[in-house]
Design a protein around this motif. Structure first.
Motif, PDB file in Angstrom:
ATOM      1  N   MET A  30       2.244  28.637  69.481  1.00  0.00           N
ATOM      2  CA  MET A  30       2.573  29.306  68.216  1.00  0.00           C
ATOM      3  C   MET A  30       3.375  28.370  67.315  1.00  0.00           C
ATOM      4  SD  MET A  30       1.692  31.922  66.877  1.00  0.00           S
ATOM      5  CE  MET A  30       1.963  33.198  65.724  1.00  0.00           C
ATOM      6  N   SER A  31       4.251  27.563  67.894  1.00  0.00           N
ATOM      7  CA  SER A  31       5.032  26.615  67.103  1.00  0.00           C
ATOM      8  C   SER A  31       4.132  25.590  66.433  1.00  0.00           C
ATOM      9  CB  SER A  31       6.045  25.887  67.986  1.00  0.00           C
ATOM     10  OG  SER A  31       6.920  26.788  68.587  1.00  0.00           O
ATOM     11  N   ILE A  32       3.131  25.129  67.142  1.00  0.00           N
ATOM     12  CA  ILE A  32       2.199  24.166  66.553  1.00  0.00           C
ATOM     13  C   ILE A  32       1.402  24.824  65.434  1.00  0.00           C
ATOM     14  CG2 ILE A  32       0.118  22.795  67.029  1.00  0.00           C
ATOM     15  CD1 ILE A  32       1.342  22.105  69.728  1.00  0.00           C
ATOM     16  N   PHE A  33       1.005  26.064  65.624  1.00  0.00           N
ATOM     17  CA  PHE A  33       0.268  26.787  64.589  1.00  0.00           C
ATOM     18  C   PHE A  33       1.122  26.966  63.336  1.00  0.00           C
ATOM     19  CE2 PHE A  33      -0.754  31.000  62.719  1.00  0.00           C
ATOM     20  CZ  PHE A  33      -2.004  30.683  62.209  1.00  0.00           C
ATOM     21  N   ILE A  34       2.372  27.353  63.512  1.00  0.00           N
ATOM     22  CA  ILE A  34       3.273  27.551  62.374  1.00  0.00           C
ATOM     23  C   ILE A  34       3.546  26.223  61.672  1.00  0.00           C
ATOM     24  CG2 ILE A  34       5.633  28.201  61.744  1.00  0.00           C
ATOM     25  CD1 ILE A  34       5.407  30.390  63.901  1.00  0.00           C
ATOM     26  N   THR A  35       3.664  25.144  62.429  1.00  0.00           N
ATOM     27  CA  THR A  35       3.862  23.828  61.831  1.00  0.00           C
ATOM     28  C   THR A  35       2.685  23.460  60.942  1.00  0.00           C
ATOM     29  OG1 THR A  35       5.189  23.058  63.685  1.00  0.00           O
ATOM     30  CG2 THR A  35       4.131  21.366  62.341  1.00  0.00           C
ATOM     31  N   SER A  36       1.481  23.718  61.416  1.00  0.00           N
ATOM     32  CA  SER A  36       0.295  23.418  60.618  1.00  0.00           C
ATOM     33  C   SER A  36       0.274  24.232  59.333  1.00  0.00           C
ATOM     34  CB  SER A  36      -0.969  23.691  61.430  1.00  0.00           C
ATOM     35  OG  SER A  36      -0.996  22.890  62.574  1.00  0.00           O
ATOM     36  N   LEU A  37       0.704  25.487  59.420  1.00  0.00           N
ATOM     37  CA  LEU A  37       0.752  26.324  58.222  1.00  0.00           C
ATOM     38  C   LEU A  37       1.861  25.883  57.261  1.00  0.00           C
ATOM     39  CD1 LEU A  37       0.250  29.928  59.635  1.00  0.00           C
ATOM     40  CD2 LEU A  37      -1.391  28.543  58.360  1.00  0.00           C
ATOM     41  N   ALA A  38       3.000  25.503  57.814  1.00  0.00           N
ATOM     42  CA  ALA A  38       4.153  25.163  56.974  1.00  0.00           C
ATOM     43  C   ALA A  38       3.935  23.873  56.197  1.00  0.00           C
ATOM     44  CB  ALA A  38       5.400  25.046  57.839  1.00  0.00           C
ATOM     45  N   TYR A  39       3.396  22.865  56.853  1.00  0.00           N
ATOM     46  CA  TYR A  39       3.236  21.579  56.185  1.00  0.00           C
ATOM     47  C   TYR A  39       1.880  21.429  55.511  1.00  0.00           C
ATOM     48  CZ  TYR A  39       7.526  20.144  58.460  1.00  0.00           C
ATOM     49  OH  TYR A  39       8.823  20.049  58.872  1.00  0.00           O
ATOM     50  N   GLY A  40       0.897  22.188  55.937  1.00  0.00           N
ATOM     51  CA  GLY A  40      -0.428  22.140  55.332  1.00  0.00           C
ATOM     52  C   GLY A  40      -0.969  20.728  55.271  1.00  0.00           C
ATOM     53  N   ASP A  41      -1.408  20.334  54.089  1.00  0.00           N
ATOM     54  CA  ASP A  41      -1.931  18.984  53.893  1.00  0.00           C
ATOM     55  C   ASP A  41      -0.918  18.080  53.219  1.00  0.00           C
ATOM     56  OD1 ASP A  41      -4.369  19.690  54.988  1.00  0.00           O
ATOM     57  OD2 ASP A  41      -5.154  20.407  53.070  1.00  0.00           O
ATOM     58  N   ALA A  42       0.321  18.531  53.119  1.00  0.00           N
ATOM     59  CA  ALA A  42       1.339  17.785  52.372  1.00  0.00           C
ATOM     60  C   ALA A  42       1.579  16.393  52.949  1.00  0.00           C
ATOM     61  CB  ALA A  42       2.644  18.567  52.334  1.00  0.00           C
ATOM     62  N   ASN A  43       1.846  16.334  54.226  1.00  0.00           N
ATOM     63  CA  ASN A  43       2.159  15.040  54.829  1.00  0.00           C
ATOM     64  C   ASN A  43       1.724  15.059  56.302  1.00  0.00           C
ATOM     65  OD1 ASN A  43       3.220  12.621  55.674  1.00  0.00           O
ATOM     66  ND2 ASN A  43       5.204  12.919  54.697  1.00  0.00           N
ATOM     67  N   PRO A  44       0.606  14.427  56.610  1.00  0.00           N
ATOM     68  CA  PRO A  44       0.120  14.434  58.005  1.00  0.00           C
ATOM     69  C   PRO A  44       1.114  13.820  58.992  1.00  0.00           C
ATOM     70  CG  PRO A  44      -1.545  13.550  56.522  1.00  0.00           C
ATOM     71  CD  PRO A  44      -0.299  13.737  55.720  1.00  0.00           C
ATOM     72  N   GLN A  45       1.939  12.896  58.530  1.00  0.00           N
ATOM     73  CA  GLN A  45       2.923  12.272  59.419  1.00  0.00           C
ATOM     74  C   GLN A  45       3.972  13.298  59.858  1.00  0.00           C
ATOM     75  OE1 GLN A  45       5.062   8.988  57.747  1.00  0.00           O
ATOM     76  NE2 GLN A  45       5.688   8.215  59.749  1.00  0.00           N
ATOM     77  N   LEU A  46       4.373  14.193  58.962  1.00  0.00           N
ATOM     78  CA  LEU A  46       5.336  15.243  59.339  1.00  0.00           C
ATOM     79  C   LEU A  46       4.745  16.174  60.384  1.00  0.00           C
ATOM     80  CD1 LEU A  46       6.976  16.277  55.942  1.00  0.00           C
ATOM     81  CD2 LEU A  46       8.008  15.000  57.823  1.00  0.00           C
ATOM     82  N   ILE A  47       3.479  16.498  60.224  1.00  0.00           N
ATOM     83  CA  ILE A  47       2.830  17.370  61.202  1.00  0.00           C
ATOM     84  C   ILE A  47       2.788  16.689  62.568  1.00  0.00           C
ATOM     85  CG2 ILE A  47       0.657  18.502  61.838  1.00  0.00           C
ATOM     86  CD1 ILE A  47       0.172  18.941  58.841  1.00  0.00           C
ATOM     87  N   THR A  48       2.460  15.421  62.584  1.00  0.00           N
ATOM     88  CA  THR A  48       2.417  14.681  63.845  1.00  0.00           C
ATOM     89  C   THR A  48       3.786  14.627  64.502  1.00  0.00           C
ATOM     90  OG1 THR A  48       0.596  13.336  63.010  1.00  0.00           O
ATOM     91  CG2 THR A  48       1.807  12.472  64.903  1.00  0.00           C
ATOM     92  N   LEU A  49       4.813  14.346  63.718  1.00  0.00           N
ATOM     93  CA  LEU A  49       6.171  14.296  64.271  1.00  0.00           C
ATOM     94  C   LEU A  49       6.628  15.666  64.762  1.00  0.00           C
ATOM     95  CD1 LEU A  49       7.922  11.872  61.750  1.00  0.00           C
ATOM     96  CD2 LEU A  49       7.282  11.421  64.123  1.00  0.00           C
ATOM     97  N   ALA A  50       6.277  16.716  64.020  1.00  0.00           N
ATOM     98  CA  ALA A  50       6.649  18.063  64.448  1.00  0.00           C
ATOM     99  C   ALA A  50       5.958  18.425  65.757  1.00  0.00           C
ATOM    100  CB  ALA A  50       6.297  19.069  63.364  1.00  0.00           C
TER     101      ALA A  50
END
Length: 78
Positions: A30-50
């Protein structure tokens, strides 16, 4: 502080409850799902780090829960 709202099951201690609580930190999907929703396409590096942080936190929770439960069970067996 004890509120006396409920009682623990027979042969269960607060350490057992705490160990299971630590193991609950493993649920990371669920945390990974929420991270994908929160950052969207803004910054793929943030999603990877999260996702890396979520995965490391889950691994840490699994190891800590295993060690705590192992100690509780060893104490009970002695």
């Amino acid at each position: 502080m004890k509120c006396r709202i409920a009682t623990l099951p027979q042969n269960t201690t607060l350490a057992d409850i705490a160990a299971v609580g630590v193991l609950c930190g493993i649920g990371f999907t669920m945390s990974i799902f929420i991270t994908s929703l929160a950052y969207g396409d803004a910054n793929p590096q943030l999603i990877t780090l999260a996702k890396l942080g979520i995965l490391l936190g889950s691994i840490l929770s699994a190891v800590a829960g295993y060690l705590i439960l192992g100690r509780c069970l060893a104490r009970r067996a002695a």
